[in-house]
Scaffold this motif. Sequence first.
Motif, short mmCIF file in Angstrom:
data_model
loop_
_atom_site.label_atom_id
_atom_site.label_comp_id
_atom_site.label_asym_id
_atom_site.label_seq_id
_atom_site.Cartn_x
_atom_site.Cartn_y
_atom_site.Cartn_z
N ASP A 28 38.12 36.13 31.15
CA ASP A 28 38.85 35.57 32.29
C ASP A 28 39.18 36.67 33.31
N ASN A 32 37.89 36.61 37.17
CA ASN A 32 38.86 36.60 38.27
C ASN A 32 38.83 37.87 39.10
N ARG A 35 37.11 36.97 42.32
CA ARG A 35 37.67 35.88 43.11
C ARG A 35 38.60 36.41 44.18
N GLU A 132 52.14 29.09 37.15
CA GLU A 132 51.12 28.09 36.84
C GLU A 132 51.48 26.73 37.43
N ASN A 137 47.31 31.46 39.83
CA ASN A 137 46.68 31.93 38.60
C ASN A 137 47.30 33.26 38.19
N GLN A 140 44.75 36.22 37.81
CA GLN A 140 44.30 36.81 39.07
C GLN A 140 45.43 37.56 39.77
N ARG A 141 46.63 37.02 39.70
CA ARG A 141 47.75 37.60 40.45
C ARG A 141 48.35 38.83 39.77
#
Length: 264
Positions: A28, A32, A35, A132, A137, A140-141
């Motif tokens: 994951d 990410n 992204r 969430e 996300n 990602q953050r």
Amino acid sequence: MTAGTASANFPGAGALRETGRLFALALDVVVNTFRRPFQFREFIQQSWFIASVCILPTALVAIPFGAVVALQLGTLIIQLGAQSFTGAASVLAIIQQASPIVTALMVAGAGGSAICADIGARKIREEIDAMEVLGVNPVQRLIVPRVLACMLIATLLNGLVSVVGVMGGYFFNVVLQGGTPGAYLASFSALAQLPDLWISEIKAILFGFIAGVVAAYRGLNPKGGPKGVGDAVNQSVVITFLLLFIVNLVLTAVYLSVVPQKGS
């Protein structure tokens, strides 16, 4: 007995489940990373924080570590009558093995534990759940910038440890063991090659990734309040150390099998 009950009673089922979740988080993180939007500011802040807590201990550890490697190998090589190869043995041992391991231990022990504590505190305060719910996300953050920061700082610190370790080995070999500077440098240049530095940096990058992912995973899964966060920090450091030594063994074996060594 149902299939679910049988799997739950299977010895080691919990460990396998945790391992799968760890690999899922690692995948994951990789996904990410590409992204947008990328959390560049968070990445810079985390890089500066990890560097600030790791650079001084890493430099201080690199000096005696390089000295011990140089003294031990130097004594052994002198006993074997091959004193002219002291520089090559010491430098290759420091660059290929000592530098990435020392760097990874410092990053995991100082930076990784702080990352685990930070994410764990956010988890028990339900900040992760709130993100969430808001459609943000957390991987990602929060996690991607921290993992990339671990990788960047591990790469930079690996270069620092290599330089400091080689200089320390040179000093102790020449001053304490009576070696000659010319022989030390000549043997190093005769046997060392550029792929030795590449494998060292590859190890540092991979070790930084492992340290960041394990710290984030344990921070996301604390068990029972503040005490659980403290336990998660200890577990993240221990798990990271075990994984680092296993991965280092695999990478070293592959490198020595694939890349022809200079002078062989």
